[in-house]
Motif scaffolding. Structure first.
Motif, short mmCIF file in Angstrom:
data_model
loop_
_atom_site.label_atom_id
_atom_site.label_comp_id
_atom_site.label_asym_id
_atom_site.label_seq_id
_atom_site.Cartn_x
_atom_site.Cartn_y
_atom_site.Cartn_z
N ASN A 215 43.77 20.47 35.53
CA ASN A 215 42.54 19.84 35.11
C ASN A 215 41.39 20.95 35.35
OD1 ASN A 215 42.46 20.65 37.96
ND2 ASN A 215 42.85 18.48 38.70
N HIS A 216 41.54 22.15 35.47
CA HIS A 216 40.49 23.33 35.54
C HIS A 216 39.66 23.22 36.34
CE1 HIS A 216 41.92 23.64 31.13
NE2 HIS A 216 41.98 24.93 31.51
N LYS A 217 40.35 22.63 37.73
CA LYS A 217 39.23 22.63 38.97
C LYS A 217 39.93 23.93 40.16
CE LYS A 217 38.60 17.85 39.27
NZ LYS A 217 38.78 16.55 39.93
N LEU A 218 39.03 24.36 40.42
CA LEU A 218 39.02 25.62 41.40
C LEU A 218 39.75 25.24 42.64
CD1 LEU A 218 35.81 27.64 40.76
CD2 LEU A 218 38.11 28.40 39.82
N ARG A 219 40.78 25.94 43.00
CA ARG A 219 41.63 25.73 44.43
C ARG A 219 40.76 26.69 45.43
NH1 ARG A 219 46.87 24.35 42.89
NH2 ARG A 219 47.39 24.96 40.72
N VAL A 220 39.76 27.36 45.09
CA VAL A 220 39.07 28.31 46.09
C VAL A 220 37.47 28.30 45.73
CG1 VAL A 220 41.00 29.92 46.38
CG2 VAL A 220 39.44 30.48 44.65
N PRO A 221 36.80 28.55 46.86
CA PRO A 221 35.49 28.76 46.49
C PRO A 221 35.16 29.65 45.12
CG PRO A 221 35.48 28.74 48.85
CD PRO A 221 36.90 28.88 48.15
N THR A 222 34.11 29.22 44.59
CA THR A 222 33.92 29.87 43.30
C THR A 222 33.68 31.62 43.67
OG1 THR A 222 32.67 28.23 42.14
CG2 THR A 222 32.02 30.38 41.31
N LYS A 223 32.84 31.88 44.68
CA LYS A 223 32.49 33.37 45.05
C LYS A 223 33.88 34.13 45.49
CE LYS A 223 31.63 32.40 49.84
NZ LYS A 223 30.54 32.47 50.90
N ASN A 224 35.08 33.39 45.92
CA ASN A 224 36.25 34.00 46.02
C ASN A 224 37.41 34.02 45.07
OD1 ASN A 224 35.23 34.20 48.72
ND2 ASN A 224 36.18 32.32 49.61
N ALA A 225 36.93 33.37 43.75
CA ALA A 225 37.96 33.40 42.66
C ALA A 225 38.05 34.59 42.10
CB ALA A 225 37.57 32.26 41.84
N THR A 226 39.18 35.11 41.82
CA THR A 226 39.61 36.30 41.20
C THR A 226 40.70 36.16 40.15
OG1 THR A 226 41.21 37.27 42.74
CG2 THR A 226 38.75 37.83 43.10
N SER A 227 41.26 35.23 40.25
CA SER A 227 42.26 34.96 39.24
C SER A 227 42.49 33.50 38.74
CB SER A 227 43.76 35.18 39.95
OG SER A 227 44.86 35.02 39.04
N PRO A 228 41.57 33.00 37.89
CA PRO A 228 40.52 33.92 37.09
C PRO A 228 39.14 34.11 38.12
CG PRO A 228 40.26 31.62 36.59
CD PRO A 228 41.52 31.67 37.69
N TYR A 229 38.32 35.01 37.56
CA TYR A 229 37.11 35.26 37.85
C TYR A 229 36.21 33.95 37.35
CZ TYR A 229 37.86 39.83 39.35
OH TYR A 229 38.50 40.83 40.30
N VAL A 230 35.18 33.77 37.87
CA VAL A 230 34.41 32.33 37.51
C VAL A 230 33.02 33.03 36.97
CG1 VAL A 230 33.31 30.39 37.86
CG2 VAL A 230 35.27 31.03 38.88
#
Length: 468
Positions: A215-230
């Motif tokens: 569903n392309h929803k992030l599992r982590v806060p945007t600032k913590n995402a690295t896989s993928p970056y946002v």
């Protein structure tokens, strides 16, 4: 008396706090005014009319994050082992999922075996374009925003861009529906430019652990995402940055080589669309010669009303066609392509409430000049005048999204023509000129109220800035 003293003391304290708050607010506003930059003028594009309105806007949190990334540098692709150009993927964890291609969709679109192999992610950094509106407005503005996104990807050393619905294009001025980017462009050809350009890839739950690929929803806060970056900069900001880049300003200037690669041919039509265009070329042949020149007159009603750069604007099509034949006494090609919004011109000419306006009378005159040119030709009938665009898609799969795909055909034809004549006041003309220049084609001209001049002389080493 004691109670009164307590009351006065509390009021004095509140007044003191209010005074301090007012003082520091004024100091903040003064500092903000001093450090305000030109890039903080953000154009807001009307989704349907594609008009630019400028408003003073503070820097948003996402722009601050973006600037911080540019200044400090995100982790680079060198941090990853990309020597292995394929990884084992579980189809159940990969989205879009493999399926038989839609028979109503063009060839080489989602999601057969070959297509899924083309967009298989490598062991490289990936970025997720996370904007709810995605791309919108006119075709070239969408492409400029897409180019800005790709330039940011290379600035940050992101090797891949996740292919999902936020990368869809909008059929603005047509159905106003969104459709997959692979209807327009050849994804396999694009991905062949890796690593000079980031690949378009699918989402895989194993490789991209910070997002739910279903569903392309992030599992982590945007600032913590690295896989993928946002990456969350919206189209209107990307468009602004690209416009500033064309004047050698802003954060994208350092990625100029990326834009040049895109213009030199990384974006080319979907293979089935290319066959359709080739058939159109074949239909132009006269005695085996299908060469053509392009005139982007840009005299539609919306541009007639446009108040910018009046000193550079000629809105009378009859005069422009006269200038064309005077500048080239011997026609450079037996065919002339006139990309124009005929539908808009015809609909405006039928609006009785505007029949008495000067602008509408000029539009009616321009429409008559266009009809005469198409029916009688130019240069005493030696040159055939033709239109393509949306109408050329009738009866094809691509007719489902006629406005944007028709605009892509018009742009592609203008780039491929023997000679191009455009106007300085149009971003479309400017983009065609720049694309042709980077493909080593200097036969580019601009029309002005005084006549037609060379736009890119042979000895020119860099294109002029867009100044309207």
């Amino acid at each position: 008396n004691f109670k009164k003293k307590i009351k006065y003391a509390k009021e004095a304290k509140r007044a003191s706090l209010l005074l301090y708050a007012t003082f520091y607010t004024l100091v903040f506003l003064l500092i903000f005014h001093k450090v305000a930059k030109p890039e903080m003028w953000i154009p807001l594009l009307d989704d349907e009319l594609d008009l630019e309105y400028f408003t003073r806007s503070p820097i948003s949190a996402e722009m601050l994050i973006e600037q911080a990334m540019l200044s400090t540098g995100a982790p680079t692709s060198n941090s990853f082992d990309i020597s292995a150009l394929s990884i084992d993927l579980n189809d159940e964890d990969t989205f879009p999922q493999k399926r038989e291609p839609d028979p109503t969709a063009p060839r080489d679109t989602c999601c057969g075996d070959h297509y899924m192999d083309i967009i298989k992610p490598l062991n490289d950094t990936t970025v997720f374009f996370n904007i709810y509106r995605g791309f919108y407005s006119g075709f070239r503005n969408q492409v400029m925003a897409f180019s800005a996104l790709i330039m940011h990807a290379r600035i940050n050393n992101w090797g891949q861009v996740m292919l999902h619905d936020k990368l869809n294009m909008k059929d603005t001025f047509g159905t106003n529906e969104k459709f997959p980017i692979d209807w327009l462009f050849d994804v396999e050809h694009w991905n062949s430019y890796y690593p000079a350009l980031p690949r378009l890839v699918s989402c895989n739950n194993i490789l991209h652990k910070d997002i739910d690929c279903s569903n392309h929803k992030l599992r982590v806060p945007t600032k913590n995402a690295t896989s993928p970056y946002v990456f969350s900069t919206p189209q209107n900001h990307l468009f602004t940055q690209y416009q500033r880049y064309t004047n050698n300003k802003g954060p994208l200037v350092v990625a100029k080589n990326v834009d040049i690669i895109i213009k030199q041919g990384a974006l080319r039509p979907n293979s089935e669309l290319q066959e359709h265009i080739d058939g159109m070329f074949k239909a132009l042949e006269t005695n085996g010669n299908s060469a053509f020149m392009t005139l982007h007159a840009r005299v539609e009603p919306d541009m007639i009303k446009h108040v910018m750069c009046k000193g550079k604007k000629e809105s009378n099509l009859t005069k422009i066609l006269e200038y064309l034949q005077e500048t080239f006494p011997e026609p450079p090609a037996p065919n002339l392509f006139l990309p124009m919004n005929r539908d808009l011109m015809e609909s405006e000419s039928k609006m009785k409430r505007k029949m008495d306006s000067e602008n509408n009378r000029l539009n009616v005159e321009n429409l008559s000049a266009l009809n005469r040119a198409v029916s009688e030709g130019l240069w005493n009938g030696r040159v055939k005048v033709f239109e393509f665009g949306s109408n050329s898609l009738n009866g094809t799969k691509f007719g489902k999204y006629p406005a944007t795909i028709g605009a892509w055909i018009n742009f592609y034809l203008a780039v491929e023509s023997v000679v191009f004549i455009g106007t300085e006041i149009s971003t479309w003309s400017f983009d065609v000129m720049q694309t042709r220049f980077h493909r080593k084609n200097s036969a580019n001209y601009k029309f002005l109220p005084s006549g037609i001049e060379s736009w890119t002389p042979v000895n020119m080493t860099t294109t002029p800035n867009f100044a309207c």
